[in-house]
Design a protein around this motif. Structure first.
Motif, PDB file in Angstrom:
ATOM      1  N   ILE A  38      -4.085   9.690  -9.281  1.00 18.83           N
ATOM      2  CA  ILE A  38      -3.783   8.268  -9.315  1.00 18.83           C
ATOM      3  C   ILE A  38      -4.298   7.624  -8.040  1.00 18.83           C
ATOM      4  N   VAL A  39      -5.003   6.499  -8.196  1.00 23.96           N
ATOM      5  CA  VAL A  39      -5.517   5.741  -7.062  1.00 23.96           C
ATOM      6  C   VAL A  39      -5.076   4.293  -7.232  1.00 23.96           C
ATOM      7  N   ILE A  40      -4.407   3.757  -6.218  1.00 20.22           N
ATOM      8  CA  ILE A  40      -3.978   2.358  -6.223  1.00 20.22           C
ATOM      9  C   ILE A  40      -4.784   1.639  -5.139  1.00 20.22           C
ATOM     10  N   ASN A  41      -5.661   0.732  -5.562  1.00 17.96           N
ATOM     11  CA  ASN A  41      -6.484  -0.034  -4.620  1.00 17.96           C
ATOM     12  C   ASN A  41      -5.966  -1.442  -4.398  1.00 17.96           C
ATOM     13  N   GLY A  42      -5.144  -1.935  -5.316  1.00 18.03           N
ATOM     14  CA  GLY A  42      -4.616  -3.287  -5.216  1.00 18.03           C
ATOM     15  C   GLY A  42      -3.691  -3.565  -6.374  1.00 18.03           C
ATOM     16  N   GLY A  43      -3.241  -4.802  -6.453  1.00 20.11           N
ATOM     17  CA  GLY A  43      -2.351  -5.206  -7.529  1.00 20.11           C
ATOM     18  C   GLY A  43      -0.902  -5.175  -7.096  1.00 20.11           C
ATOM     19  N   SER A  55       8.375   1.077  -7.591  1.00 16.27           N
ATOM     20  CA  SER A  55       7.008   0.752  -7.996  1.00 16.27           C
ATOM     21  C   SER A  55       6.321   1.974  -8.574  1.00 16.27           C
ATOM     22  N   ILE A  56       6.433   3.110  -7.862  1.00 14.19           N
ATOM     23  CA  ILE A  56       5.837   4.372  -8.322  1.00 14.19           C
ATOM     24  C   ILE A  56       6.839   5.485  -8.079  1.00 14.19           C
ATOM     25  N   TYR A  57       7.042   6.314  -9.104  1.00 14.17           N
ATOM     26  CA  TYR A  57       7.876   7.508  -9.011  1.00 14.17           C
ATOM     27  C   TYR A  57       6.936   8.684  -9.216  1.00 14.17           C
ATOM     28  N   HIS A  58       6.684   9.443  -8.152  1.00 15.34           N
ATOM     29  CA  HIS A  58       5.709  10.545  -8.203  1.00 15.34           C
ATOM     30  C   HIS A  58       6.452  11.866  -8.073  1.00 15.34           C
ATOM     31  N   ALA A  59       6.560  12.605  -9.183  1.00 12.93           N
ATOM     32  CA  ALA A  59       7.336  13.847  -9.198  1.00 12.93           C
ATOM     33  C   ALA A  59       6.589  14.935  -9.953  1.00 12.93           C
ATOM     34  N   ASN A  60       5.375  15.248  -9.487  1.00  7.72           N
ATOM     35  CA  ASN A  60       4.629  16.349 -10.078  1.00  7.72           C
ATOM     36  C   ASN A  60       3.684  16.922  -9.036  1.00  7.72           C
ATOM     37  N   LYS A  61       2.815  17.830  -9.447  1.00  9.14           N
ATOM     38  CA  LYS A  61       1.880  18.469  -8.523  1.00  9.14           C
ATOM     39  C   LYS A  61       0.563  17.709  -8.416  1.00  9.14           C
ATOM     40  N   GLY A  62       0.569  16.435  -8.703  1.00 10.27           N
ATOM     41  CA  GLY A  62      -0.648  15.630  -8.681  1.00 10.27           C
ATOM     42  C   GLY A  62      -0.941  15.034  -7.324  1.00 10.27           C
ATOM     43  N   THR A  63      -1.974  14.171  -7.326  1.00  5.80           N
ATOM     44  CA  THR A  63      -2.408  13.485  -6.118  1.00  5.80           C
ATOM     45  C   THR A  63      -2.316  11.984  -6.329  1.00  5.80           C
ATOM     46  N   LEU A  64      -1.724  11.292  -5.359  1.00  2.00           N
ATOM     47  CA  LEU A  64      -1.604   9.840  -5.377  1.00  2.00           C
ATOM     48  C   LEU A  64      -2.219   9.315  -4.088  1.00  2.00           C
ATOM     49  N   THR A  65      -3.183   8.407  -4.222  1.00  2.00           N
ATOM     50  CA  THR A  65      -3.805   7.763  -3.069  1.00  2.00           C
ATOM     51  C   THR A  65      -3.561   6.273  -3.184  1.00  2.00           C
ATOM     52  N   VAL A  84       0.486  12.866  -1.422  1.00  2.00           N
ATOM     53  CA  VAL A  84       0.389  11.412  -1.402  1.00  2.00           C
ATOM     54  C   VAL A  84      -0.254  10.990  -0.089  1.00  2.00           C
ATOM     55  N   ASN A  85      -1.328  10.212  -0.194  1.00  2.00           N
ATOM     56  CA  ASN A  85      -2.029   9.675   0.974  1.00  2.00           C
ATOM     57  C   ASN A  85      -1.941   8.160   0.928  1.00  2.00           C
ATOM     58  N   ILE A  86      -1.270   7.577   1.926  1.00  2.00           N
ATOM     59  CA  ILE A  86      -1.093   6.130   1.980  1.00  2.00           C
ATOM     60  C   ILE A  86      -1.979   5.594   3.090  1.00  2.00           C
ATOM     61  N   LYS A  87      -2.965   4.785   2.681  1.00  2.00           N
ATOM     62  CA  LYS A  87      -3.952   4.246   3.613  1.00  2.00           C
ATOM     63  C   LYS A  87      -3.837   2.738   3.753  1.00  2.00           C
ATOM     64  N   GLY A  88      -2.904   2.124   3.048  1.00  2.81           N
ATOM     65  CA  GLY A  88      -2.706   0.688   3.104  1.00  2.81           C
ATOM     66  C   GLY A  88      -1.700   0.263   2.063  1.00  2.81           C
ATOM     67  N   GLY A  89      -1.459  -1.038   1.994  1.00  4.32           N
ATOM     68  CA  GLY A  89      -0.531  -1.593   1.024  1.00  4.32           C
ATOM     69  C   GLY A  89       0.757  -2.041   1.687  1.00  4.32           C
ATOM     70  N   THR A  90       1.558  -2.785   0.905  1.00  5.48           N
ATOM     71  CA  THR A  90       2.860  -3.254   1.356  1.00  5.48           C
ATOM     72  C   THR A  90       3.915  -2.666   0.438  1.00  5.48           C
ATOM     73  N   PHE A  91       4.906  -2.005   1.017  1.00 12.74           N
ATOM     74  CA  PHE A  91       5.958  -1.310   0.289  1.00 12.74           C
ATOM     75  C   PHE A  91       7.276  -1.986   0.638  1.00 12.74           C
ATOM     76  N   THR A  92       7.970  -2.517  -0.386  1.00 15.75           N
ATOM     77  CA  THR A  92       9.185  -3.284  -0.138  1.00 15.75           C
ATOM     78  C   THR A  92      10.333  -2.730  -0.960  1.00 15.75           C
ATOM     79  N   ALA A  93      11.439  -2.390  -0.269  1.00 15.92           N
ATOM     80  CA  ALA A  93      12.669  -1.979  -0.936  1.00 15.92           C
ATOM     81  C   ALA A  93      13.620  -3.169  -0.948  1.00 15.92           C
ATOM     82  N   THR A  94      14.162  -3.495  -2.119  1.00 15.52           N
ATOM     83  CA  THR A  94      15.014  -4.672  -2.264  1.00 15.52           C
ATOM     84  C   THR A  94      16.492  -4.330  -2.368  1.00 15.52           C
ATOM     85  N   LYS A  95      16.842  -3.046  -2.397  1.00 19.77           N
ATOM     86  CA  LYS A  95      18.228  -2.626  -2.551  1.00 19.77           C
ATOM     87  C   LYS A  95      18.813  -2.236  -1.192  1.00 19.77           C
ATOM     88  N   PRO A  96      20.074  -2.578  -0.941  1.00 21.30           N
ATOM     89  CA  PRO A  96      20.719  -2.092   0.280  1.00 21.30           C
ATOM     90  C   PRO A  96      20.765  -0.564   0.280  1.00 21.30           C
TER      91      PRO A  96
END
Length: 174
Positions: A38-43, A55-65, A84-96
């Motif tokens: 899985i590759v997330i470049n935007g959106g 936004s994303i729940y990653h629970a396997n032996k795969g690769t997420l960029t 999982v390799n995070i090279k950018g993006g905005t990650f927001t948690a809305t729950k206390p």
């Protein structure tokens, strides 16, 4: 192990823009369908379930960029396995923040973190952050690592901007 694909091919997904909104997750990997790419470049990616979305729940032996995008939910991103390799993006948690020790080990069980890594499926959860913005509400930690039964789980922070200082006890260097 390629999982249950009828063709034996790995599942692949690339998101370059647009909006992905699901009830619990914008994107989810789980079960025995491993080796996903899985590759997330935007959106914008999000779930809408009150008190149980990410936004994303990653629970396997795969690769997420993740190179960019706006990832929003009760948790911004939940990782319970894979690389999982995070090279950018905005990650927001809305729950206390909720005590991760009281959260279950199945499903997202969001504690309210922009990045939540929980090593509990034996899928070697390994996350490297080189850039990105991580925001949580109130006094919730921006990032949290919970080992459970995976002492090999790793969270490596090389860069990024955080709404709260990450706890160095949970951060591993290369």
């Amino acid at each position: 192990e390629k999982g249950e694909s009828p063709t034996g091919e790995a599942a692949k997904l690339t998101v370059n823009g647009g909006t992905l909104i699901g009830y619990y997750y914008g994107v989810v990997t789980n079960g025995n369908r491993h080796d996903t790419e899985i590759v997330i470049n935007g959106g914008m990616l999000s779930g809408t379930a009150k008190d149980d979305s990410t936004s994303i729940y990653h629970a396997n032996k795969g690769t997420l960029t993740i190179n960019g995008g706006n990832l929003i939910g009760d948790d911004g991103l939940v990782v319970k396995g894979g690389t999982v390799n995070i090279k950018g993006g905005t990650f927001t948690a809305t729950k206390p923040f909720a005590d991760p020790e009281s959260a279950g080990t199945s499903g997202a069980a969001p504690p309210g973190c922009a990045l939540y890594v929980e090593g509990n499926y034996g899928y070697a959860a390994r996350v490297t952050v080189t850039d990105g913005t991580f925001k949580s509400v109130g006094d919730a930690p921006a990032v949290y690592l919970k080992f459970n039964d995976d002492p090999e789980a790793k969270l490596i922070l090389k860069g990024g901007t955080y709404s709260s200082e990450p706890d160095v006890a949970y951060v591993h260097s290369d």
